[in-house]
Write a protein that holds these residues in place. Structure first.
Motif, PDB file in Angstrom:
ATOM      1  N   GLY A 104       0.821  -1.203   0.000  1.00 49.60           N
ATOM      2  CA  GLY A 104       0.000   0.000   0.000  1.00 49.60           C
ATOM      3  C   GLY A 104       0.860   1.261   0.000  1.00 49.60           C
ATOM      4  O   GLY A 104       0.582   2.218  -0.715  1.00 49.60           O
ATOM      5  N   GLY A 105       1.929   1.241   0.807  1.00 52.41           N
ATOM      6  CA  GLY A 105       2.832   2.389   0.856  1.00 52.41           C
ATOM      7  C   GLY A 105       3.543   2.608  -0.469  1.00 52.41           C
ATOM      8  O   GLY A 105       3.705   3.747  -0.918  1.00 52.41           O
ATOM      9  N   VAL A 106       3.971   1.519  -1.114  1.00 55.16           N
ATOM     10  CA  VAL A 106       4.650   1.633  -2.404  1.00 55.16           C
ATOM     11  C   VAL A 106       3.707   2.205  -3.453  1.00 55.16           C
ATOM     12  O   VAL A 106       4.090   3.074  -4.260  1.00 55.16           O
ATOM     13  N   ALA A 107       2.467   1.740  -3.452  1.00 56.13           N
ATOM     14  CA  ALA A 107       1.497   2.256  -4.433  1.00 56.13           C
ATOM     15  C   ALA A 107       1.270   3.753  -4.247  1.00 56.13           C
ATOM     16  O   ALA A 107       1.296   4.526  -5.209  1.00 56.13           O
ATOM     17  N   VAL A 108       1.050   4.158  -2.998  1.00 58.79           N
ATOM     18  CA  VAL A 108       0.855   5.586  -2.730  1.00 58.79           C
ATOM     19  C   VAL A 108       2.126   6.367  -3.037  1.00 58.79           C
ATOM     20  O   VAL A 108       2.097   7.466  -3.602  1.00 58.79           O
ATOM     21  N   GLY A 109       3.270   5.774  -2.681  1.00 55.32           N
ATOM     22  CA  GLY A 109       4.546   6.440  -2.901  1.00 55.32           C
ATOM     23  C   GLY A 109       4.863   6.657  -4.365  1.00 55.32           C
ATOM     24  O   GLY A 109       5.443   7.685  -4.740  1.00 55.32           O
ATOM     25  N   LEU A 110       4.513   5.693  -5.218  1.00 50.62           N
ATOM     26  CA  LEU A 110       4.761   5.859  -6.653  1.00 50.62           C
ATOM     27  C   LEU A 110       3.960   7.030  -7.209  1.00 50.62           C
ATOM     28  O   LEU A 110       4.472   7.819  -8.018  1.00 50.62           O
ATOM     29  N   VAL A 111       2.720   7.133  -6.769  1.00 51.44           N
ATOM     30  CA  VAL A 111       1.902   8.270  -7.214  1.00 51.44           C
ATOM     31  C   VAL A 111       2.498   9.579  -6.699  1.00 51.44           C
ATOM     32  O   VAL A 111       2.615  10.576  -7.429  1.00 51.44           O
ATOM     33  N   GLY A 112       2.903   9.575  -5.424  1.00 53.10           N
ATOM     34  CA  GLY A 112       3.504  10.780  -4.853  1.00 53.10           C
ATOM     35  C   GLY A 112       4.803  11.155  -5.528  1.00 53.10           C
ATOM     36  O   GLY A 112       5.073  12.335  -5.778  1.00 53.10           O
ATOM     37  N   ALA A 113       5.630  10.161  -5.840  1.00 53.59           N
ATOM     38  CA  ALA A 113       6.904  10.439  -6.516  1.00 53.59           C
ATOM     39  C   ALA A 113       6.663  11.017  -7.897  1.00 53.59           C
ATOM     40  O   ALA A 113       7.362  11.949  -8.328  1.00 53.59           O
ATOM     41  N   TRP A 114       5.691  10.471  -8.607  1.00 52.41           N
ATOM     42  CA  TRP A 114       5.383  10.993  -9.940  1.00 52.41           C
ATOM     43  C   TRP A 114       4.885  12.440  -9.843  1.00 52.41           C
ATOM     44  O   TRP A 114       5.245  13.281 -10.662  1.00 52.41           O
ATOM     45  N   ALA A 115       4.067  12.721  -8.820  1.00 50.96           N
ATOM     46  CA  ALA A 115       3.507  14.064  -8.676  1.00 50.96           C
ATOM     47  C   ALA A 115       4.571  15.088  -8.293  1.00 50.96           C
ATOM     48  O   ALA A 115       4.495  16.252  -8.697  1.00 50.96           O
ATOM     49  N   THR A 116       5.578  14.676  -7.509  1.00 51.24           N
ATOM     50  CA  THR A 116       6.593  15.626  -7.033  1.00 51.24           C
ATOM     51  C   THR A 116       7.849  15.642  -7.889  1.00 51.24           C
ATOM     52  O   THR A 116       8.712  16.490  -7.681  1.00 51.24           O
ATOM     53  N   GLY A 157      20.393  13.999 -18.226  1.00 59.14           N
ATOM     54  CA  GLY A 157      20.544  12.661 -18.799  1.00 59.14           C
ATOM     55  C   GLY A 157      19.541  11.645 -18.308  1.00 59.14           C
ATOM     56  O   GLY A 157      19.698  10.458 -18.579  1.00 59.14           O
ATOM     57  N   VAL A 158      18.526  12.063 -17.576  1.00 60.77           N
ATOM     58  CA  VAL A 158      17.515  11.135 -17.094  1.00 60.77           C
ATOM     59  C   VAL A 158      16.198  11.892 -16.968  1.00 60.77           C
ATOM     60  O   VAL A 158      16.177  13.064 -16.586  1.00 60.77           O
ATOM     61  N   SER A 159      15.092  11.215 -17.302  1.00 61.28           N
ATOM     62  CA  SER A 159      13.778  11.837 -17.205  1.00 61.28           C
ATOM     63  C   SER A 159      13.295  11.844 -15.759  1.00 61.28           C
ATOM     64  O   SER A 159      13.638  10.968 -14.963  1.00 61.28           O
ATOM     65  N   ALA A 160      12.500  12.851 -15.412  1.00 59.15           N
ATOM     66  CA  ALA A 160      11.928  12.926 -14.063  1.00 59.15           C
ATOM     67  C   ALA A 160      10.955  11.795 -13.792  1.00 59.15           C
ATOM     68  O   ALA A 160      10.623  11.516 -12.638  1.00 59.15           O
ATOM     69  N   THR A 161      10.498  11.102 -14.839  1.00 58.33           N
ATOM     70  CA  THR A 161       9.578   9.970 -14.673  1.00 58.33           C
ATOM     71  C   THR A 161      10.222   8.688 -15.207  1.00 58.33           C
ATOM     72  O   THR A 161       9.532   7.843 -15.764  1.00 58.33           O
TER      73      THR A 161
END
Length: 873
Positions: free
Chosen positions: A808-820, A830-834
């Motif tokens: 559950g934390g990983v799922a929420v964290g992936l969304v949060g990481a993408w948003a921030t 040399g690397v994309s933010a996503t």
């Protein structure tokens, strides 16, 4: 009404009504005397609380504090664990905030510093962020500006100071007469540069920085009026600036910038402008007036600044607060790091909240007894919050100690040139920030047991061993939610750290276009007074390089106007002679580098076509130029060979230069940017009839071992050739390459440390919750195992619970990481933010850590003795 007045009336609500009016009036008088300072206004809160007669009075508050401290002291292991966890989060926030506060938030140390601006131009059409002034442009603005009450320009330079046998090189600034008036800073001794000092023919003078006055002149007050030799010119010292003043950054001496009012240069843009906004004016008004003056100047000097150039280059005014000149390169990175350590504090609070939830479960009987004896729900809430705030404040004190160590470590690891680094420290605002963070953190984690256990039913809790399944389920959901939050925040930090680490690796893998290993570089400056003629400079070039080649261990020596990646920028427009641009069209900006014949070989820069310079390639002989690959592609696209082609400036009367070679592209400005269009000219350049010799020189020597070991021989070689010239900033060329990625490296280290702490706290949180669940389910597990449930089933069940929380934390964290992740976008290379690989790798790593954290309590559960488990309660 002032903000302090609003605060005073809010706090006054605590004072009994019959005393409130007099109390507010008395405090308003005190604040007026103090200048309405917030540090004084905060004292109204304890005073108002002291006057309370009902509710939570001062006496009751002190009683609650005593009980809270005693309660924490009775559980030293719990208090130490929770306190250290919080202290890490608070200390990290305090350390980073002290840097942010000093660098970004504190005003500059000048009177009314919000009125001091950089008043320059920008040319986005040429990709030039700061377009300085020419002499003529400055004089036009200086005489006509009304929205600036004072204006000055400056140019950073270096001077050779000769006092004894050993010359000294000082960083200097050449400034116009209003420079110190703009900044509003007066000398500590003597006078500053003033009216008439910057005019041609004026007496040569100098103003010293305070450190130079103390270290070089022994803090002698009689230094005022003393004449010293600088760059072969006798200058009179007229002033000493106060301690702490060093603008531009790290400047040690100020000398006048002579400008001929009758015959100023209109076409060479090389002076940075600053100004003080007039009373009642605004920065927007300054920009509007500068744009009008720019058009007026261009119309009066059509030959130097045609209207077509203004249009193509999109030149416009760019006045902004002086702070921008200091912090533009570090602002975003510092805010990102501060936000990161804020996440660490939230994770720490979640960990401590879980600890408090577990402790509150064990204290249900104590709470029930208190309630039965007449304690209200409000009393219990105040008691728990007092305990949590007391713990938070104690952790804040420890956090301050950790922050003190952290600040020193930060400054030692910070990239060279971190603005205002000398001002970083633990001042009153940092202490106030720590106090607020400590109290807020205490309230934050203290609210969870308050809401989780503030129930009115006493019967179950008063029974020995009594439990409430409903409360247990609510408690478990709350604890699980905290763990999910911890894991999510940890993943956000891990993804950010991973993206920055990949960015750093990408920068480090960039080929700079030259070889840095085994090379030592330093700078030297030739004063015009001592080397007045081109031939004098040419003799010096030849003598020094020959002497350097004779130093044991040196395999080659060369001279250039600047080393790559050192921030030096000199550009002008050129065009191919065989493909002239239409009249009025602006040619591309070409980065200029002047070099000796051996420069390409010593630097390891490959010649793609043609040849490098020879001793005959000079402005008054062959007029040869070497271009880089980018320039060859842009000027002669698709051509197989460009050797023999010619280039010239935009003026039709400009002399031509013949291309004799094409050099490999070199990253001169930054490793993260594409190489510029670049041309290499001989050290003697300019017009055929009036050649010019380069006087600011960067030398490079190549050796067969550690370049630092060459330094003594290099010093002696310079002393043999020119004993009055100091060697400046000697360092391995590889260090320059390392420093080019130092800012990214610094951010990577800080984010990496924050992510590691977050990962550790997240793992501890999962371990703690699963251990608690195992403890709560001891009887249930014992019954299942007594009925034949295999240990493997119990193991999978417990691990599954932990992995459910982690998932559950990983799922929420992936969304949060993408948003921030967009916040980091401008810091990446040399690397994309996503980048999917980074997200997947960090999620996998966090899941693996969660699996390990769940496995230990699961193994303990699988090894339970059913008989002992059934007897445990």
């Amino acid at each position: 009404m002032r903000p302090c007045g609003i605060w005073l009336r809010f706090v006054g609500l605590l004072v009994p009504g019959d005393e409130r009016g007099d109390w507010v009036e008395e405090w308003e008088g005190e604040l007026a005397v103090s200048g309405w300072r917030w540090t004084h206004a905060f004292g109204a809160l304890p005073d108002a609380w002291y006057l309370r007669r009902d509710g939570w009075t001062m006496g009751r508050m002190l009683q609650d504090v005593r009980h809270a401290v005693k309660g924490l002291a009775r559980k030293p292991f719990f208090t130490a664990l929770a306190g250290v966890t919080l202290a890490i989060g608070i200390g990290a926030n305090t350390a980073i905030y002290s840097v942010v506060d000093s660098v970004l938030l504190n005003p500059l140390p000048y009177p009314d510093s919000d009125r001091v601006v950089t008043a320059n131009h920008t040319a986005p059409g040429l990709n030039v962020p700061i377009l300085p002034y020419s002499e003529g442009m400055y004089l036009t603005y200086h005489q006509a500006m009304t929205t600036l009450e004072s204006m000055a320009v400056f140019q950073q330079d270096n001077v050779n100071l000769v006092l004894g046998s050993e010359p000294e090189r000082l960083a200097s600034a050449r400034v116009t007469e209003d420079f110190f008036d703009v900044l509003g800073v007066a000398p500590a001794l003597g006078r500053a540069i003033g009216p008439g000092d910057d005019r041609e023919g004026a007496e040569p003078i100098a103003v010293l920085s305070n450190p130079v006055w103390r270290q070089t002149f022994g803090a002698d007050p009689s230094v005022i009026g003393r004449t010293v030799e600088m760059d072969g010119v006798a200058r009179t010292i007229v002033g000493v600036m106060p301690e702490g003043f060093a603008f531009p950054q790290d400047v040690q001496m100020w000398v006048p910038l002579p400008i001929d009012d009758l015959d100023p240069n209109h076409g060479s843009f090389s002076y940075i402008g600053i100004g003080r906004v007039a009373q009642g004016a605004s920065v927007e008004a300054v920009n509007l007036e500068m744009d009008e003056l720019l058009v007026r100047f261009a119309q009066a000097n059509e030959a130097d600044l045609p209207a077509s150039v203004l249009e193509q280059a999109r030149i416009r005014a760019d006045a902004k607060p002086l702070m921008e000149l200091y912090v533009a390169d570090v602002r975003q990175a510092l805010w990102v790091v501060l936000g990161t350590v804020g996440f660490v504090l939230l994770i720490a609070c979640a960990n401590v909240a879980n600890l408090f939830l577990v402790r509150a479960e064990a204290r249900q009987r104590e709470q029930a007894v208190r309630t039965a004896m007449g304690a209200t729900r409000g009393d219990m809430v105040r008691f728990y919050l007092t305990e949590s705030v007391a713990l938070g404040l104690g952790a804040g004190v420890l956090g301050l100690m950790l922050a003190g160590l952290g600040v020193r470590a930060l400054l030692s690891a910070a990239p060279t040139g971190l603005p205002r680094a000398t001002e970083v420290g633990m001042d009153g605002s940092v202490l106030a920030y720590t106090a607020v963070v400590s109290v807020v953190a205490g309230l934050l984690f203290g609210l969870f047991p308050v809401f989780g256990y503030g129930r009115r039913d006493l019967s179950g809790a008063l029974k020995e061993g009594g439990r409430s399944s409903t409360t247990g389920r609510a408690r478990s959901r709350l604890q699980g939610g905290l763990v999910v939050g911890q894991v999510a925040l940890a993943l956000v930090l891990l993804v950010g750290s991973g993206l920055m680490a990949r960015s750093f690796a990408a920068i480090r893998s960039v080929d700079p276009g030259f070889q840095a290993e085994g090379r030592l570089t330093f700078t030297v400056s030739l004063p015009s007074a001592e080397y007045p003629d081109v031939e004098d400079a040419r003799v010096f070039y030849r003598a020094l390089t020959e002497r350097l080649r004779a130093v044991p261990g040196v395999e080659g020596a060369a001279i250039a106007s600047a080393m790559p990646l050192t921030g030096n920028r000199s550009q002008t427009s050129y065009q191919p002679s065989d493909r002239p641009l239409p009249d009025g069209e602006l040619g591309p900006l070409v980065r200029l580098q002047w070099a000796s014949p051996d420069y390409f070989e010593v630097m390891g820069i490959e010649m793609v076509e043609g040849r490098p310079f020879t001793d005959q390639d000079a402005a008054d002989v062959l007029r040869s130029v070497v271009v880089n690959e980018a320039m060859a592609r842009q000027f002669w696209p698709g051509e197989a060979s460009v050797v023999g082609r010619r280039i010239r400036g935009m003026d039709e009367s400009a002399e031509e230069w013949e291309v004799v070679g094409v050099a490999r592209d070199v990253h001169f400005e930054s490793l993260s940017e594409e190489p510029d269009v670049q041309a290499y000219f001989p050290l003697v350049s300019g017009d055929t009839e009036d050649p010019v010799a380069q006087r600011s020189l960067a030398l490079v020597v190549r050796g067969d071992g550690d370049p630092s070991s060459l330094l003594p021989g290099v010093r002696q070689a310079l002393r043999d050739v020119a004993p009055r010239l100091p060697i400046v900033d000697p360092r391995p060329l590889s260090r320059i390459v390392d420093e080019a990625s130092a800012a990214t490296s610094f951010t990577v280290v800080l984010l990496g440390i924050a992510a590691a702490i977050a990962l550790l706290l997240g793992a501890v949180g999962i371990y703690g919750v699963i251990s608690y669940v195992v403890g709560r389910r001891t009887q249930e597990i014992g019954v299942r195992m007594a009925l034949g449930a295999p240990a493997g089933v119990v193991l999978r069940d417990v691990i599954g619970h932990g992995m459910l929380l982690a998932g559950g934390g990983v799922a929420v964290g992936l969304v949060g990481a993408w948003a921030t992740s967009r916040v980091l976008e401008s810091l990446l290379f040399g690397v994309s933010a996503t980048d999917p690989a980074t997200y997947a790798a960090m999620a996998g790593a966090l899941t693996a850590v969660a699996l390990v954290a769940s496995w230990f309590p699961a193994r303990r559960a699988a090894r339970l003795d059913p008989v002992r488990a059934l007897r445990s309660e």
